[in-house]
Write a protein that holds these residues in place. Structure first.
Motif, PDB file in Angstrom:
ATOM      1  N   SER A  59       0.848  -1.833  -0.150  1.00  0.00           N
ATOM      2  CA  SER A  59      -0.018  -0.208   0.278  1.00  0.00           C
ATOM      3  C   SER A  59       1.290   1.146  -0.248  1.00  0.00           C
ATOM      4  O   SER A  59       1.877   0.939   0.107  1.00  0.00           O
ATOM      5  CB  SER A  59      -0.947  -0.212   0.769  1.00  0.00           C
ATOM      6  OG  SER A  59      -0.361  -0.357   2.246  1.00  0.00           O
ATOM      7  N   VAL A  60       0.215   2.040  -0.269  1.00  0.00           N
ATOM      8  CA  VAL A  60       0.697   3.419  -0.395  1.00  0.00           C
ATOM      9  C   VAL A  60       0.729   4.650  -0.045  1.00  0.00           C
ATOM     10  O   VAL A  60      -1.282   4.419   0.776  1.00  0.00           O
ATOM     11  CB  VAL A  60       1.281   4.338  -2.011  1.00  0.00           C
ATOM     12  CG1 VAL A  60       2.250   2.995  -2.201  1.00  0.00           C
ATOM     13  CG2 VAL A  60      -0.158   4.449  -3.137  1.00  0.00           C
ATOM     14  N   VAL A  61       0.082   5.735   0.371  1.00  0.00           N
ATOM     15  CA  VAL A  61      -0.267   6.594   1.438  1.00  0.00           C
ATOM     16  C   VAL A  61      -0.407   7.895   0.640  1.00  0.00           C
ATOM     17  O   VAL A  61       1.138   8.454   0.336  1.00  0.00           O
ATOM     18  CB  VAL A  61       0.546   7.070   3.114  1.00  0.00           C
ATOM     19  CG1 VAL A  61      -0.422   8.282   3.510  1.00  0.00           C
ATOM     20  CG2 VAL A  61       0.528   5.699   3.495  1.00  0.00           C
ATOM     21  N   ARG A  62      -1.825   8.224  -0.047  1.00  0.00           N
ATOM     22  CA  ARG A  62      -1.803   9.948  -0.017  1.00  0.00           C
ATOM     23  C   ARG A  62      -1.949  10.427   0.821  1.00  0.00           C
ATOM     24  O   ARG A  62      -3.154  10.332   1.891  1.00  0.00           O
ATOM     25  CB  ARG A  62      -3.415   9.523  -0.682  1.00  0.00           C
ATOM     26  CG  ARG A  62      -3.129  11.005  -1.805  1.00  0.00           C
ATOM     27  CD  ARG A  62      -4.292  10.402  -2.948  1.00  0.00           C
ATOM     28  NE  ARG A  62      -4.780  11.597  -3.891  1.00  0.00           N
ATOM     29  CZ  ARG A  62      -5.142  11.905  -4.879  1.00  0.00           C
ATOM     30  NH1 ARG A  62      -6.199  10.884  -5.150  1.00  0.00           N
ATOM     31  NH2 ARG A  62      -5.353  13.077  -5.324  1.00  0.00           N
ATOM     32  N   ARG A  63      -1.081  12.098   0.611  1.00  0.00           N
ATOM     33  CA  ARG A  63      -1.656  13.538   2.142  1.00  0.00           C
ATOM     34  C   ARG A  63      -2.545  13.703   1.283  1.00  0.00           C
ATOM     35  O   ARG A  63      -2.861  14.598  -0.842  1.00  0.00           O
ATOM     36  CB  ARG A  63      -0.585  13.185   1.821  1.00  0.00           C
ATOM     37  CG  ARG A  63      -0.467  14.604   3.170  1.00  0.00           C
ATOM     38  CD  ARG A  63       1.177  15.193   3.445  1.00  0.00           C
ATOM     39  NE  ARG A  63       0.317  16.117   4.464  1.00  0.00           N
ATOM     40  CZ  ARG A  63       0.900  15.754   6.223  1.00  0.00           C
ATOM     41  NH1 ARG A  63       1.398  14.359   6.544  1.00  0.00           N
ATOM     42  NH2 ARG A  63       1.359  16.608   7.045  1.00  0.00           N
ATOM     43  N   LEU A  76      -5.500  14.334   6.207  1.00  0.00           N
ATOM     44  CA  LEU A  76      -5.952  13.235   5.369  1.00  0.00           C
ATOM     45  C   LEU A  76      -4.856  12.127   5.392  1.00  0.00           C
ATOM     46  O   LEU A  76      -4.138  12.606   4.078  1.00  0.00           O
ATOM     47  CB  LEU A  76      -7.451  13.007   4.996  1.00  0.00           C
ATOM     48  CG  LEU A  76      -8.788  14.160   5.205  1.00  0.00           C
ATOM     49  CD1 LEU A  76      -9.262  13.383   3.065  1.00  0.00           C
ATOM     50  CD2 LEU A  76      -9.179  13.806   6.450  1.00  0.00           C
ATOM     51  N   LEU A  77      -4.632  10.775   5.767  1.00  0.00           N
ATOM     52  CA  LEU A  77      -3.519  10.409   4.898  1.00  0.00           C
ATOM     53  C   LEU A  77      -4.341   8.719   5.497  1.00  0.00           C
ATOM     54  O   LEU A  77      -4.419   8.087   5.335  1.00  0.00           O
ATOM     55  CB  LEU A  77      -2.489  10.281   6.695  1.00  0.00           C
ATOM     56  CG  LEU A  77      -1.776  11.203   7.186  1.00  0.00           C
ATOM     57  CD1 LEU A  77      -1.004  10.420   7.937  1.00  0.00           C
ATOM     58  CD2 LEU A  77      -1.538  11.965   6.128  1.00  0.00           C
ATOM     59  N   VAL A  78      -4.837   8.814   3.386  1.00  0.00           N
ATOM     60  CA  VAL A  78      -5.610   7.879   3.097  1.00  0.00           C
ATOM     61  C   VAL A  78      -4.621   6.649   2.634  1.00  0.00           C
ATOM     62  O   VAL A  78      -3.474   7.046   2.268  1.00  0.00           O
ATOM     63  CB  VAL A  78      -5.796   8.414   1.932  1.00  0.00           C
ATOM     64  CG1 VAL A  78      -7.011   7.196   1.303  1.00  0.00           C
ATOM     65  CG2 VAL A  78      -6.852  10.275   2.074  1.00  0.00           C
ATOM     66  N   THR A  79      -4.418   5.344   3.102  1.00  0.00           N
ATOM     67  CA  THR A  79      -4.027   4.734   3.095  1.00  0.00           C
ATOM     68  C   THR A  79      -4.688   3.657   1.509  1.00  0.00           C
ATOM     69  O   THR A  79      -5.771   3.765   1.835  1.00  0.00           O
ATOM     70  CB  THR A  79      -4.269   3.082   3.980  1.00  0.00           C
ATOM     71  OG1 THR A  79      -3.450   3.836   4.891  1.00  0.00           O
ATOM     72  CG2 THR A  79      -3.160   2.217   3.275  1.00  0.00           C
ATOM     73  N   GLN A  94      -6.045   1.046  -5.336  1.00  0.00           N
ATOM     74  CA  GLN A  94      -7.308   1.690  -5.240  1.00  0.00           C
ATOM     75  C   GLN A  94      -8.270   3.299  -6.147  1.00  0.00           C
ATOM     76  O   GLN A  94      -7.027   4.297  -6.095  1.00  0.00           O
ATOM     77  CB  GLN A  94      -7.424   1.507  -4.033  1.00  0.00           C
ATOM     78  CG  GLN A  94      -7.948  -0.539  -3.379  1.00  0.00           C
ATOM     79  CD  GLN A  94      -7.935   0.117  -1.956  1.00  0.00           C
ATOM     80  OE1 GLN A  94      -7.157   1.058  -1.043  1.00  0.00           O
ATOM     81  NE2 GLN A  94      -8.984  -0.168  -1.170  1.00  0.00           N
ATOM     82  N   ASP A  95      -9.047   2.900  -6.433  1.00  0.00           N
ATOM     83  CA  ASP A  95      -9.730   4.131  -7.314  1.00  0.00           C
ATOM     84  C   ASP A  95      -9.831   5.157  -5.964  1.00  0.00           C
ATOM     85  O   ASP A  95     -10.670   4.659  -5.146  1.00  0.00           O
ATOM     86  CB  ASP A  95     -10.353   4.112  -8.132  1.00  0.00           C
ATOM     87  CG  ASP A  95     -11.314   5.262  -8.463  1.00  0.00           C
ATOM     88  OD1 ASP A  95     -10.600   6.244  -8.870  1.00  0.00           O
ATOM     89  OD2 ASP A  95     -12.595   4.645  -9.022  1.00  0.00           O
ATOM     90  N   THR A  96      -8.870   6.006  -6.006  1.00  0.00           N
ATOM     91  CA  THR A  96      -9.667   7.805  -5.097  1.00  0.00           C
ATOM     92  C   THR A  96     -10.190   8.220  -5.547  1.00  0.00           C
ATOM     93  O   THR A  96      -9.851   9.821  -4.931  1.00  0.00           O
ATOM     94  CB  THR A  96      -8.112   7.940  -4.411  1.00  0.00           C
ATOM     95  OG1 THR A  96      -6.980   7.900  -5.276  1.00  0.00           O
ATOM     96  CG2 THR A  96      -7.862   6.470  -3.321  1.00  0.00           C
ATOM     97  N   THR A 105      -4.044  17.706  -4.116  1.00  0.00           N
ATOM     98  CA  THR A 105      -3.046  17.956  -2.792  1.00  0.00           C
ATOM     99  C   THR A 105      -4.072  18.143  -1.585  1.00  0.00           C
ATOM    100  O   THR A 105      -4.252  18.287  -0.833  1.00  0.00           O
ATOM    101  CB  THR A 105      -2.421  18.952  -2.325  1.00  0.00           C
ATOM    102  OG1 THR A 105      -2.228  20.143  -2.855  1.00  0.00           O
ATOM    103  CG2 THR A 105      -1.092  17.738  -3.519  1.00  0.00           C
ATOM    104  N   LEU A 106      -5.719  18.542  -2.340  1.00  0.00           N
ATOM    105  CA  LEU A 106      -7.333  19.227  -2.217  1.00  0.00           C
ATOM    106  C   LEU A 106      -7.967  17.954  -2.183  1.00  0.00           C
ATOM    107  O   LEU A 106      -8.091  17.531  -3.463  1.00  0.00           O
ATOM    108  CB  LEU A 106      -7.232  20.683  -2.028  1.00  0.00           C
ATOM    109  CG  LEU A 106      -6.588  21.711  -1.424  1.00  0.00           C
ATOM    110  CD1 LEU A 106      -5.990  21.764  -1.623  1.00  0.00           C
ATOM    111  CD2 LEU A 106      -7.402  23.083  -1.372  1.00  0.00           C
ATOM    112  N   SER A 107      -8.203  17.990  -0.619  1.00  0.00           N
ATOM    113  CA  SER A 107      -9.792  16.727  -0.931  1.00  0.00           C
ATOM    114  C   SER A 107     -10.620  17.566  -1.689  1.00  0.00           C
ATOM    115  O   SER A 107     -10.988  18.833  -2.065  1.00  0.00           O
ATOM    116  CB  SER A 107     -10.297  16.043   0.417  1.00  0.00           C
ATOM    117  OG  SER A 107     -10.710  17.821   1.045  1.00  0.00           O
TER     118      SER A 107
END
Length: 321
Positions: A59-63, A76-79, A94-96, A105-107
């Motif tokens: 997995s990777v972490v998306r900030r 948010l630290l999204v796994t 995974q589709d984010t 970089t912004l939700s």
């Protein structure tokens, strides 16, 4: 209050992560920031190429910067899980896209909050950047992108337009680049008495070609519904409107009619002044002292009867004379 029903605290719902397809798994409160760890709800384990089932490959972490709560920047630290197809070997994540744009970089909630803060709350970009905990350029780019997506690129904003106004505006007060933009507004609410005018678009430059190109880019069915085009005395706008909207009535808006009438009155006053006294107006000359009074009616309103001489729109009901 006695009938209120309380449930177990739900960080996912409170922070509106469920709208982004995320599930909160933890939190860390720092002095100037809140950090939430979360994961993607949708499993997304089927190969995007051949449709076979994939196996987890780490997995990777998306900030992501999220909308602030209590003016505390939220991160948010999204796994995000990685998968590998057992048949074709294709690797994917995974589709984010529900949570954020690719490489953003912004939700999506942060972008919506930033746009509402600037448009509705009239906050500055610097204040929005501070609330999100990001750089000024990051916040500014996000607001522009979201504004184009939600406002500019929304085809519904052209619905029901029957009267438009066009004028130029000086937005740049330096020598670098074009300092003018052509502003197109929807005057239908004013004509119908249902509300204020509405901004439709702002196009760099001011010329016949700029306005003509903008009109030509609109849907033919929309152009047929436009009945009135209000403008200043610039012939380029009138020519463009006549060529692209042949069935619409081109009129001059009340502001410029009043201004032209005032300029004509000033020229007449100066001419009479020179004929009577042989020089320009001076402090003691009656015509010079009355220059402001001549622009004021009995009710202290400028040119109280000037709008009575125009067409049906001159009565003040709508957009122009």
């Amino acid at each position: 209050m006695h009938n209120a029903t309380f449930t177990t605290p739900d960080l996912t719902t409170f922070c509106r992560l469920d709208e982004l397809g995320l599930l909160a798994t933890g939190q860390r409160l720092e002095p100037g920031r809140a950090v939430l760890t979360c994961r993607v709800v949708e499993d997304d384990r089927w190969c995007h190429r051949c449709g076979c089932e994939g196996t987890p490959r780490g997995s990777v972490v998306r900030r992501l910067a999220h909308e602030p709560f209590g003016w505390r920047p939220t991160t948010l630290l999204v796994t995000v899980r990685r998968y590998r197809c057992t048949e074709c070997g294709h690797v994917w994540r995974q589709d984010t896209s529900l949570a954020a744009e690719p490489r953003a970089t912004l939700s999506r909630r942060a972008m919506a909050w930033a746009l509402a803060a600037i448009v509705c709350q009239h906050l500055t970009v610097a204040r929005v950047a501070e609330g999100l905990g990001v750089a000024w350029n990051t916040a500014n780019d996000a607001v522009l992108a979201e504004g184009y997506r939600v406002l500019i690129n929304d085809p519904a904003r052209f619905e029901g337009v029957t009267a438009i106004g066009v004028d130029e505006h000086v937005w740049r007060h330096t020598r670098h680049g074009d300092k003018y933009v052509t502003v197109i507004i929807d005057l239908t609410p004013i004509q119908d008495g249902t509300g204020p005018a509405r901004l439709l678009d702002m196009v760099p430059g001011r010329s016949k070609a700029v306005f003509k190109t903008w009109l030509a880019d609109r849907d033919p069915a929309w152009r047929e519904t436009v009945q009135v085009v209000a403008m200043d005395g610039f012939t380029g706008f009138k020519t463009a409107a006549t060529e692209e909207l042949p069935d619409a009535t081109t009129v001059m808006d009340p502001f410029h009619v009043v201004r032209l009438a005032g300029d004509a009155l000033d020229k007449c006053r100066r001419r009479v002044q020179h004929e009577l006294h042989g020089h320009r107006g001076r402090a003691g000359d009656p015509l010079y002292r009355a220059r402001r009074t001549l622009h004021t009616g009995a009710d202290l309103g400028p040119y109280p009867r000037i709008l009575d001489t125009g067409c049906d729109y001159a009565a003040g009901r709508s957009v122009a004379v």
